[in-house]
Design an enzyme around this catalytic site. Sequence first.
Site, PDB file in Angstrom:
ATOM      1  CE1 TYR A  76      -3.914   2.303   0.583  1.00 40.76           C
ATOM      2  CE2 TYR A  76      -2.452   3.385   2.144  1.00 40.76           C
ATOM      3  CZ  TYR A  76      -3.612   3.378   1.393  1.00 40.76           C
ATOM      4  OH  TYR A  76      -4.465   4.475   1.442  1.00 40.76           O
ATOM      5  CB  VAL A 110      -9.967   8.992   6.656  1.00 39.74           C
ATOM      6  CG1 VAL A 110     -11.266   9.772   6.520  1.00 39.74           C
ATOM      7  CG2 VAL A 110      -8.772   9.857   6.238  1.00 39.74           C
ATOM      8  CE  LYS A 120      -3.628   5.227  -1.804  1.00 33.41           C
ATOM      9  NZ  LYS A 120      -4.671   5.986  -2.524  1.00 33.41           N
ATOM     10  CB  THR A 146     -13.554   5.230   5.238  1.00 30.05           C
ATOM     11  OG1 THR A 146     -12.286   4.564   5.137  1.00 30.05           O
ATOM     12  CG2 THR A 146     -13.361   6.727   5.110  1.00 30.05           C
TER      13      THR A 146
HETATM   14  N1  LIG Z   1      -9.366   5.634   5.137  1.00 31.58           N
HETATM   15  C1  LIG Z   1      -8.127   6.045   5.329  1.00 31.58           C
HETATM   16  O1  LIG Z   1      -7.588   6.007   6.452  1.00 31.58           O
HETATM   17  C2  LIG Z   1      -7.328   6.613   4.174  1.00 31.58           C
HETATM   18  C3  LIG Z   1      -6.174   7.331   4.493  1.00 31.58           C
HETATM   19  C4  LIG Z   1      -5.422   7.867   3.449  1.00 31.58           C
HETATM   20  C5  LIG Z   1      -5.829   7.687   2.151  1.00 31.58           C
HETATM   21  N2  LIG Z   1      -6.954   6.960   1.872  1.00 31.58           N
HETATM   22  C6  LIG Z   1      -7.311   6.797   0.470  1.00 31.58           C
HETATM   23  O2  LIG Z   1      -8.544   7.428   0.258  1.00 31.58           O
HETATM   24  C7  LIG Z   1      -9.231   6.809  -0.817  1.00 31.58           C
HETATM   25  C8  LIG Z   1     -10.649   6.460  -0.399  1.00 31.58           C
HETATM   26  O3  LIG Z   1     -10.550   5.540   0.678  1.00 31.58           O
HETATM   27  P1  LIG Z   1     -11.702   5.299   1.742  1.00 31.58           P
HETATM   28  O4  LIG Z   1     -11.069   5.321   3.059  1.00 31.58           O
HETATM   29  O5  LIG Z   1     -12.886   6.132   1.458  1.00 31.58           O
HETATM   30  O6  LIG Z   1     -11.957   3.761   1.407  1.00 31.58           O
HETATM   31  P2  LIG Z   1     -13.249   2.855   1.258  1.00 31.58           P
HETATM   32  O7  LIG Z   1     -14.355   3.356   2.116  1.00 31.58           O
HETATM   33  O8  LIG Z   1     -12.730   1.472   1.453  1.00 31.58           O
HETATM   34  O9  LIG Z   1     -13.661   3.078  -0.261  1.00 31.58           O
HETATM   35  C9  LIG Z   1     -12.815   2.693  -1.290  1.00 31.58           C
HETATM   36  C10 LIG Z   1     -13.448   3.209  -2.562  1.00 31.58           C
HETATM   37  O10 LIG Z   1     -12.586   2.860  -3.660  1.00 31.58           O
HETATM   38  C11 LIG Z   1     -13.368   2.204  -4.630  1.00 31.58           C
HETATM   39  N3  LIG Z   1     -12.567   1.180  -5.326  1.00 31.58           N
HETATM   40  C12 LIG Z   1     -11.698   0.292  -4.768  1.00 31.58           C
HETATM   41  N4  LIG Z   1     -11.179  -0.499  -5.720  1.00 31.58           N
HETATM   42  C13 LIG Z   1     -11.714  -0.082  -6.898  1.00 31.58           C
HETATM   43  C14 LIG Z   1     -11.578  -0.513  -8.254  1.00 31.58           C
HETATM   44  N5  LIG Z   1     -10.748  -1.522  -8.584  1.00 31.58           N
HETATM   45  N6  LIG Z   1     -12.279   0.143  -9.213  1.00 31.58           N
HETATM   46  C15 LIG Z   1     -13.100   1.160  -8.887  1.00 31.58           C
HETATM   47  N7  LIG Z   1     -13.294   1.601  -7.627  1.00 31.58           N
HETATM   48  C16 LIG Z   1     -12.606   0.978  -6.661  1.00 31.58           C
HETATM   49  C17 LIG Z   1     -14.511   1.564  -3.911  1.00 31.58           C
HETATM   50  O11 LIG Z   1     -15.555   1.413  -4.830  1.00 31.58           O
HETATM   51  P3  LIG Z   1     -16.723   0.300  -4.652  1.00 31.58           P
HETATM   52  O12 LIG Z   1     -17.809   1.035  -3.924  1.00 31.58           O
HETATM   53  O13 LIG Z   1     -17.062  -0.073  -6.039  1.00 31.58           O
HETATM   54  O14 LIG Z   1     -16.167  -0.822  -3.831  1.00 31.58           O
HETATM   55  C18 LIG Z   1     -14.801   2.593  -2.821  1.00 31.58           C
HETATM   56  O15 LIG Z   1     -15.672   3.590  -3.277  1.00 31.58           O
HETATM   57  C19 LIG Z   1      -8.381   5.599  -1.213  1.00 31.58           C
HETATM   58  O16 LIG Z   1      -7.564   5.930  -2.312  1.00 31.58           O
HETATM   59  C20 LIG Z   1      -7.531   5.366   0.010  1.00 31.58           C
HETATM   60  O17 LIG Z   1      -6.325   4.713  -0.286  1.00 31.58           O
HETATM   61  C21 LIG Z   1      -7.716   6.437   2.848  1.00 31.58           C
END
Ligand SMILES: NC(=O)c1ccc[n+]([C@@H]2O[C@H](COP(=O)([O-])OP(=O)(O)OC[C@H]3O[C@@H](n4cnc5c(N)ncnc54)[C@H](OP(=O)(O)O)[C@@H]3O)[C@@H](O)[C@H]2O)c1
Length: 234
Positions: free
Chosen positions: A141, A174, A145, A176
Site C-alpha cells: 500500500y 480516516v 501510494k 471509513t
Molecule cells: N481511510 C483512510 O484512512 C485513508 C487514508 C489515506 C488515504 N486513503 C485513500 O482514500 C481513498 C478512499 O478511501 P476510503 O477510506 O474512502 O476507502 P473505502 O471506504 O474502502 O472506499 C474505497 C473506494 O474505492 C473504490 N474502489 C476500490 N477499488 C476499486 C476498483 N478496482 N475500481 C473502482 N473503484 C474501486 C470503492 O468502490 P466500490 O464502492 O465499487 O467498492 C470505494 O468507493 C483511497 O484511495 C484510500 O487509499 C484512505
Amino acid sequence: MTAIEGSVALVTGGSRGIGRALVEALYERGARKVYATARDPRAVTHPDAVPVALEVTDPASVAAAAEQAGDVTLLINNAGASVNANFLDSPVDDVRREFETNFYGPLLVTRAFVPVIERNGGGHILNVHSVLSWIGLAGSYSASKAAFWSQTNSLRLDLKPRGIDVTGLHVGYVDTDMTAGVDAPKSSARSVAAQALDGIASGAYEVLADDVSRQVKAGLAADPAALYPQLAAV
Ligand SMILES: NC(=O)c1ccc[n+]([C@@H]2O[C@H](COP(=O)([O-])OP(=O)(O)OC[C@H]3O[C@@H](n4cnc5c(N)ncnc54)[C@H](OP(=O)(O)O)[C@@H]3O)[C@@H](O)[C@H]2O)c1
C-alpha cells in the site's frame, strides 16, 4: 485555481467513505453536476449524484465512463484499495493487484479524462494519496501510494501548460470502511473532503489534511533513523 461552483466533477469511488464525502461537499459548494462512480452503480445513493459504473483497472470500463461523463472539468481520483501485502511473505500477485488499483487505475482514468477536461476549457485533477506515500509502514500500500504521488508530480508538470491543475491529497487514518479494523484516532471524511476542496479552489499543489501528514512530510529531509525509530530497537 479552479472554482468549485459551477464545475462538473467526477469522483471515483464516490459511493462511500472519502469519495462520498467529496460528492456531498462538491454539491454543498455549488458544483453543477457530480458523477459518482462505483463498481456497482446502484451503490451510489446520493440523491443528486449521477451514478457511473467504473472498475478503474479495466480499460473498457474507464473508456465507457469517459464517454458517459463528457462534460467533466474536475476529476477526483479517489478510488483505492488497501491490500497491504508484505514484501517478504505475501503473494507477489497481491502486490501487483495493489498497484493495479492504486497506481495504474488512476493513470488509466487520468489518460481518459485529460482530453475531456481540455475539450471543456481546462480544469483540475485531485489525486488521493496518503501519509503512507511518505513512510513505508504498509508494504505494497505504501509503495503504491508513493508511486502514485510520483505520478502526480510528473503529471502536474505535463498538464499545467494544457490548462489542468493537479493537487495531491495526503492524510493519515480516516474513519471509513478501509479503517474499520483500526483502533486509532481518525479524521472524519467530511473534514478531509472540505480541506481537499479548499486546496482545489486555492490551487494548492498539495493538501496535508492532518497533523501526522504534516509531521511525516517535515521528516522526509532527515536521516531515515528519525522517521523510523523502530530501527533503533533492533
Ligand atoms: N481511510 C483512510 O484512512 C485513508 C487514508 C489515506 C488515504 N486513503 C485513500 O482514500 C481513498 C478512499 O478511501 P476510503 O477510506 O474512502 O476507502 P473505502 O471506504 O474502502 O472506499 C474505497 C473506494 O474505492 C473504490 N474502489 C476500490 N477499488 C476499486 C476498483 N478496482 N475500481 C473502482 N473503484 C474501486 C470503492 O468502490 P466500490 O464502492 O465499487 O467498492 C470505494 O468507493 C483511497 O484511495 C484510500 O487509499 C484512505
